[in-house]
Design a protein around this motif. Structure first.
Motif, PDB file in Angstrom:
ATOM      1  N   VAL A  52      26.647  79.475  26.353  1.00  0.00           N
ATOM      2  CA  VAL A  52      26.524  78.627  27.551  1.00  0.00           C
ATOM      3  C   VAL A  52      25.796  77.331  27.218  1.00  0.00           C
ATOM      4  CG1 VAL A  52      25.476  78.480  29.826  1.00  0.00           C
ATOM      5  CG2 VAL A  52      26.653  80.574  29.127  1.00  0.00           C
ATOM      6  N   ALA A  53      24.718  77.426  26.446  1.00  0.00           N
ATOM      7  CA  ALA A  53      23.965  76.211  26.064  1.00  0.00           C
ATOM      8  C   ALA A  53      24.823  75.282  25.224  1.00  0.00           C
ATOM      9  CB  ALA A  53      22.700  76.606  25.312  1.00  0.00           C
ATOM     10  N   ALA A  54      25.633  75.851  24.305  1.00  0.00           N
ATOM     11  CA  ALA A  54      26.496  75.017  23.472  1.00  0.00           C
ATOM     12  C   ALA A  54      27.549  74.302  24.297  1.00  0.00           C
ATOM     13  CB  ALA A  54      27.146  75.876  22.390  1.00  0.00           C
ATOM     14  N   VAL A  55      28.112  75.006  25.271  1.00  0.00           N
ATOM     15  CA  VAL A  55      29.121  74.382  26.138  1.00  0.00           C
ATOM     16  C   VAL A  55      28.507  73.236  26.942  1.00  0.00           C
ATOM     17  CG1 VAL A  55      30.620  74.787  28.119  1.00  0.00           C
ATOM     18  CG2 VAL A  55      30.571  76.435  26.245  1.00  0.00           C
ATOM     19  N   MET A  56      27.313  73.455  27.466  1.00  0.00           N
ATOM     20  CA  MET A  56      26.654  72.403  28.252  1.00  0.00           C
ATOM     21  C   MET A  56      26.320  71.198  27.385  1.00  0.00           C
ATOM     22  SD  MET A  56      24.081  74.649  30.660  1.00  0.00           S
ATOM     23  CE  MET A  56      23.402  73.191  31.408  1.00  0.00           C
ATOM     24  N   LEU A  57      25.869  71.412  26.170  1.00  0.00           N
ATOM     25  CA  LEU A  57      25.561  70.303  25.274  1.00  0.00           C
ATOM     26  C   LEU A  57      26.814  69.517  24.922  1.00  0.00           C
ATOM     27  CD1 LEU A  57      23.501  68.795  23.552  1.00  0.00           C
ATOM     28  CD2 LEU A  57      23.884  70.471  21.717  1.00  0.00           C
ATOM     29  N   ALA A  58      27.884  70.255  24.658  1.00  0.00           N
ATOM     30  CA  ALA A  58      29.143  69.580  24.325  1.00  0.00           C
ATOM     31  C   ALA A  58      29.640  68.745  25.510  1.00  0.00           C
ATOM     32  CB  ALA A  58      30.189  70.621  23.901  1.00  0.00           C
ATOM     33  N   TRP A  59      29.550  69.284  26.710  1.00  0.00           N
ATOM     34  CA  TRP A  59      29.965  68.542  27.903  1.00  0.00           C
ATOM     35  C   TRP A  59      29.136  67.265  28.089  1.00  0.00           C
ATOM     36  CZ3 TRP A  59      33.733  67.812  31.083  1.00  0.00           C
ATOM     37  CH2 TRP A  59      33.484  67.168  32.315  1.00  0.00           C
ATOM     38  N   TRP A  60      27.838  67.372  27.828  1.00  0.00           N
ATOM     39  CA  TRP A  60      26.979  66.175  27.987  1.00  0.00           C
ATOM     40  C   TRP A  60      27.352  65.089  26.982  1.00  0.00           C
ATOM     41  CZ3 TRP A  60      23.325  64.114  24.548  1.00  0.00           C
ATOM     42  CH2 TRP A  60      22.533  63.055  25.084  1.00  0.00           C
ATOM     43  N   LEU A  61      27.638  65.502  25.733  1.00  0.00           N
ATOM     44  CA  LEU A  61      28.022  64.534  24.723  1.00  0.00           C
ATOM     45  C   LEU A  61      29.342  63.851  25.072  1.00  0.00           C
ATOM     46  CD1 LEU A  61      27.066  66.471  21.439  1.00  0.00           C
ATOM     47  CD2 LEU A  61      25.930  64.457  22.416  1.00  0.00           C
ATOM     48  N   ILE A  62      30.306  64.640  25.475  1.00  0.00           N
ATOM     49  CA  ILE A  62      31.609  64.063  25.828  1.00  0.00           C
ATOM     50  C   ILE A  62      31.470  63.096  27.013  1.00  0.00           C
ATOM     51  CG2 ILE A  62      33.918  64.617  26.686  1.00  0.00           C
ATOM     52  CD1 ILE A  62      33.723  67.257  25.154  1.00  0.00           C
ATOM     53  N   ILE A  65      29.828  59.807  25.930  1.00  0.00           N
ATOM     54  CA  ILE A  65      30.729  58.951  25.168  1.00  0.00           C
ATOM     55  C   ILE A  65      31.736  58.274  26.082  1.00  0.00           C
ATOM     56  CG2 ILE A  65      32.545  58.972  23.418  1.00  0.00           C
ATOM     57  CD1 ILE A  65      30.987  61.208  22.021  1.00  0.00           C
ATOM     58  N   VAL A  66      32.245  59.042  27.060  1.00  0.00           N
ATOM     59  CA  VAL A  66      33.243  58.472  27.974  1.00  0.00           C
ATOM     60  C   VAL A  66      32.634  57.389  28.865  1.00  0.00           C
ATOM     61  CG1 VAL A  66      34.775  59.018  29.899  1.00  0.00           C
ATOM     62  CG2 VAL A  66      34.684  60.540  27.915  1.00  0.00           C
ATOM     63  N   ARG A  67      31.392  57.598  29.323  1.00  0.00           N
ATOM     64  CA  ARG A  67      30.779  56.658  30.284  1.00  0.00           C
ATOM     65  C   ARG A  67      29.926  55.580  29.622  1.00  0.00           C
ATOM     66  NH1 ARG A  67      27.986  59.710  35.167  1.00  0.00           N
ATOM     67  NH2 ARG A  67      27.915  57.511  35.823  1.00  0.00           N
ATOM     68  N   SER A  68      29.855  55.566  28.314  1.00  0.00           N
ATOM     69  CA  SER A  68      29.005  54.581  27.648  1.00  0.00           C
ATOM     70  C   SER A  68      29.417  53.129  27.930  1.00  0.00           C
ATOM     71  CB  SER A  68      28.979  54.872  26.144  1.00  0.00           C
ATOM     72  OG  SER A  68      30.291  54.843  25.600  1.00  0.00           O
ATOM     73  N   PRO A  69      30.721  52.782  27.968  1.00  0.00           N
ATOM     74  CA  PRO A  69      31.052  51.375  28.281  1.00  0.00           C
ATOM     75  C   PRO A  69      30.563  50.945  29.667  1.00  0.00           C
ATOM     76  CG  PRO A  69      32.931  52.491  27.300  1.00  0.00           C
ATOM     77  CD  PRO A  69      31.915  53.565  27.600  1.00  0.00           C
ATOM     78  N   TYR A  70      30.742  51.791  30.660  1.00  0.00           N
ATOM     79  CA  TYR A  70      30.279  51.460  32.011  1.00  0.00           C
ATOM     80  C   TYR A  70      28.762  51.372  32.059  1.00  0.00           C
ATOM     81  CZ  TYR A  70      29.177  52.032  36.937  1.00  0.00           C
ATOM     82  OH  TYR A  70      28.643  51.870  38.194  1.00  0.00           O
ATOM     83  N   ALA A  71      28.057  52.282  31.319  1.00  0.00           N
ATOM     84  CA  ALA A  71      26.594  52.234  31.302  1.00  0.00           C
ATOM     85  C   ALA A  71      26.082  50.950  30.667  1.00  0.00           C
ATOM     86  CB  ALA A  71      26.043  53.455  30.573  1.00  0.00           C
ATOM     87  N   LEU A  72      26.748  50.539  29.568  1.00  0.00           N
ATOM     88  CA  LEU A  72      26.357  49.284  28.943  1.00  0.00           C
ATOM     89  C   LEU A  72      26.611  48.086  29.859  1.00  0.00           C
ATOM     90  CD1 LEU A  72      27.632  49.881  25.284  1.00  0.00           C
ATOM     91  CD2 LEU A  72      25.261  49.814  26.077  1.00  0.00           C
ATOM     92  N   GLN A  73      27.752  48.128  30.526  1.00  0.00           N
ATOM     93  CA  GLN A  73      28.068  47.034  31.452  1.00  0.00           C
ATOM     94  C   GLN A  73      27.059  46.968  32.596  1.00  0.00           C
ATOM     95  OE1 GLN A  73      31.932  47.413  33.219  1.00  0.00           O
ATOM     96  NE2 GLN A  73      31.840  45.395  34.224  1.00  0.00           N
ATOM     97  N   ARG A  74      26.691  48.125  33.118  1.00  0.00           N
ATOM     98  CA  ARG A  74      25.715  48.150  34.200  1.00  0.00           C
ATOM     99  C   ARG A  74      24.343  47.678  33.716  1.00  0.00           C
ATOM    100  NH1 ARG A  74      24.631  53.878  36.867  1.00  0.00           N
ATOM    101  NH2 ARG A  74      23.831  54.184  34.750  1.00  0.00           N
ATOM    102  N   HIS A  75      23.986  48.021  32.494  1.00  0.00           N
ATOM    103  CA  HIS A  75      22.700  47.584  31.945  1.00  0.00           C
ATOM    104  C   HIS A  75      22.654  46.049  31.824  1.00  0.00           C
ATOM    105  CE1 HIS A  75      19.209  47.251  29.355  1.00  0.00           C
ATOM    106  NE2 HIS A  75      19.958  46.593  28.463  1.00  0.00           N
ATOM    107  N   PHE A  76      23.696  45.483  31.279  1.00  0.00           N
ATOM    108  CA  PHE A  76      23.707  44.023  31.120  1.00  0.00           C
ATOM    109  C   PHE A  76      23.784  43.314  32.481  1.00  0.00           C
ATOM    110  CE2 PHE A  76      25.390  45.149  26.812  1.00  0.00           C
ATOM    111  CZ  PHE A  76      24.318  44.628  26.094  1.00  0.00           C
TER     112      PHE A  76
END
Length: 527
Positions: A52-62, A65-76
């Motif tokens: 269960v912990a491995a699945v949750m960690l994998a979900w957080w990483l994915i 990675i998917v939301r990183s462009p939007y997070a960077l855009q929001r930061h700037f």
């Protein structure tokens, strides 16, 4: 804090679960694809938790990675917005400090970093910068653009109102004030401007409605509300006194009840009662107001309460006022005026001189000139009293925001502020204190038969002498009389003609002896 508490609870639950499993040993058998797997219950539980912990960690990483462009855009975008607001704040401070260059630079920078349509303060900064640089047309255009946005409409009306006032366009300024008053009746500047206009037009009903609407949206002291309403009611009663005495009486009594210390309210209420024959109640109102704050209008209304009274009847009422507040300048002035009208010159002079001892003022010297004219007809002494009146401290008057008026008004004609008039000596007309010990003695007696020598001190101004042109012109009389002493025999010049003998006090030019008696009852006023 809640997250930390949730984490601690989760650890406690897992620890308790594993402890419970450890106290109850057992095996877990799993058959999969023809194979038989047998493990202990503790190992199976640990494996499940790890999966269960491995699945949750994998979900957080994915997800990261998917939301990183939007997070960077929001930061700037947030960083840009913060810089824009910093520029806007710096620009507003620079505009308030009068730094036009810094305000213009920050305006451009804030316009690049922020969306002008979403941040109305940029328009305000643009308008302030234009006003600092003298670009009134650009400032007016910016304020007009604010009218289209409901959030900045009131601000735009305020800016247009101030610009119209600076340009001297009173009609336009009044129009903007009317619009702002309809939009927000509680705004002080707009309601004050509209109240000033309504007062000038005499529309007291609309003024009262506006006052009620303004106070409904404000948290104002109840006493202030009462005084402001009493001021408008008093003005309405004064305006309707001649046309509707009964209605004026009701309104005036309401105003007097709201503000018992308002002198005009007490005066108009008493006058309305006198008009309907209620002399007793009106006199009580004036007597109570007189005890609180003696005022010439109260004395005038009280002394002339009954039309047709003789001068001695009015003198009797003046004596009663004097008894209510003795040792008061207003009491002495009221008694002196009544005594002069009744022919009691000694009483009038005594009280006028008492005013000079308590609070010297122009009206007391003018009154002494009237008394001198009526009692002796000596034009020389009359002119001396008048000359001293010119240099005397001025009388109290109704003053509001630097504006001096002979009559009370409910609002200031300068700012439109309600109940602004105060009874006091105008600041710009204050004069130095006069030496009472010398003034009360009155003019020096003349010495007509003895030749005189004028001895002048360097700091004193001698009495002006009669003009040698023979046309009877007389120079103004000075405040101090030169010292006179009889001429000694060895200092006396050769006998001169009668025209060369200079007298200190002469008659008015053009006043014949036979006309002097007709002018004794005249009243002297400088303005």
């Amino acid at each position: 804090m809640l997250r930390i508490l949730f984490f601690v609870l989760l650890v406690l639950v897992l620890g308790g679960g594993f402890a419970w499993l450890a106290d109850r040993p057992g095996d877990l058998i799993v058959t999969f694809a023809g194979m038989r797997y047998e493990v202990t219950l503790m190992v199976a539980a640990t494996a499940i938790v790890a999966v269960v912990a491995a699945v949750m960690l994998a979900w957080w990483l994915i997800k990261s990675i998917v939301r990183s462009p939007y997070a960077l855009q929001r930061h700037f975008r947030a960083r840009k917005r913060d810089r824009g607001y910093q520029s806007l704040s710096t620009g507003l401070i620079a505009a308030g400090a009068g730094d036009a260059e810094a305000a213009r630079r920050m305006t451009k920078q804030a316009g690049k970093l922020l969306n002008v349509d979403q941040e109305p303060l940029i328009k305000l900064l643009e308008a302030q910068t234009a006003m600092l640089e003298g670009r009134t047309d650009d400032a007016r255009t910016t304020f007009e653009a604010m009218l289209d946005d409901p959030e900045t409409r009131l601000l735009g009306l305020r800016g247009l109102y101030l610009e119209a006032q600076r340009a001297g366009a009173r009609d336009a300024a009044q129009h903007y004030a009317d619009e702002a008053s309809k939009l927000a009746p509680h705004v002080e500047w707009a309601s004050s401007a509209v109240l000033g206009r309504l007062s000038a037009e005499g529309d007291w009903d609309e003024a009262l409605k506006l006052l009620d609407a303004r106070k409904a949206g404000q948290q104002t002291d109840k006493e202030t509300v009462k005084k402001e309403r009493a001021a408008l009611l008093t003005a309405k009663a004064i305006s309707t006194f001649d046309s509707d005495p009964a209605g004026a009486r009701t309104i005036a009594l309401e105003a007097h009840k709201l503000a018992p210390d308002l002198v005009p309210a007490a005066v108009i209420a008493a006058r309305a009662l006198f008009r309907q024959g209620d002399l007793r109640k009106g006199s009580k109102i004036l007597e109570a107001a007189w005890k609180s704050s003696p005022h010439p209008d109260i004395a005038q209304a009280y002394v002339h309460a009954r039309p047709g009274d003789s001068t001695h009847d009015r003198l009797k009422r003046a004596r009663h006022l004097f008894a209510l507040r003795p040792n008061n300048p207003e009491s002495s002035l009221a008694l002196a005026h009544a005594a002069l009208d009744a022919g009691e010159y000694a009483l009038a002079r005594e009280n006028a001189e008492a005013v000079l001892r308590m609070a010297p003022r122009e009206s007391a010297y003018l009154l002494l000139a009237d008394i001198e004219e009526a009692q002796t007809g000596d034009q020389g002494r009359v002119r001396q009293w008048l000359s001293r009146a010119v240099k005397a401290p001025r009388d109290p008057a109704w003053t509001a925001d630097g504006y001096v008026s002979d009559q009370w008004a409910p609002v200031s004609p300068v700012t439109g502020r309600l109940n602004a008039f105060e009874w006091k000596v105008p600041v710009e007309q204050l004069a130095p204190v006069i030496d009472i010990g010398q003034e009360v003695r009155g003019p020096e007696p003349e010495t007509p038969d003895v030749p005189v020598v004028i001895e002048q001190k360097p700091e004193r101004v001698a009495e002006p002498q009669q003009s040698s042109r023979g046309d009877g012109a007389v120079a103004p009389v000075a405040d101090e009389k030169p010292k006179l002493k009889p001429a000694k025999t060895h200092e006396t010049a050769p006998q001169a003609d009668d025209e060369d003998i200079k007298m200190l006090v002469v008659d008015d030019p053009g006043v014949a002896p036979e006309d002097r008696a007709d002018n004794r009852q005249a009243r002297y006023r400088l303005f």
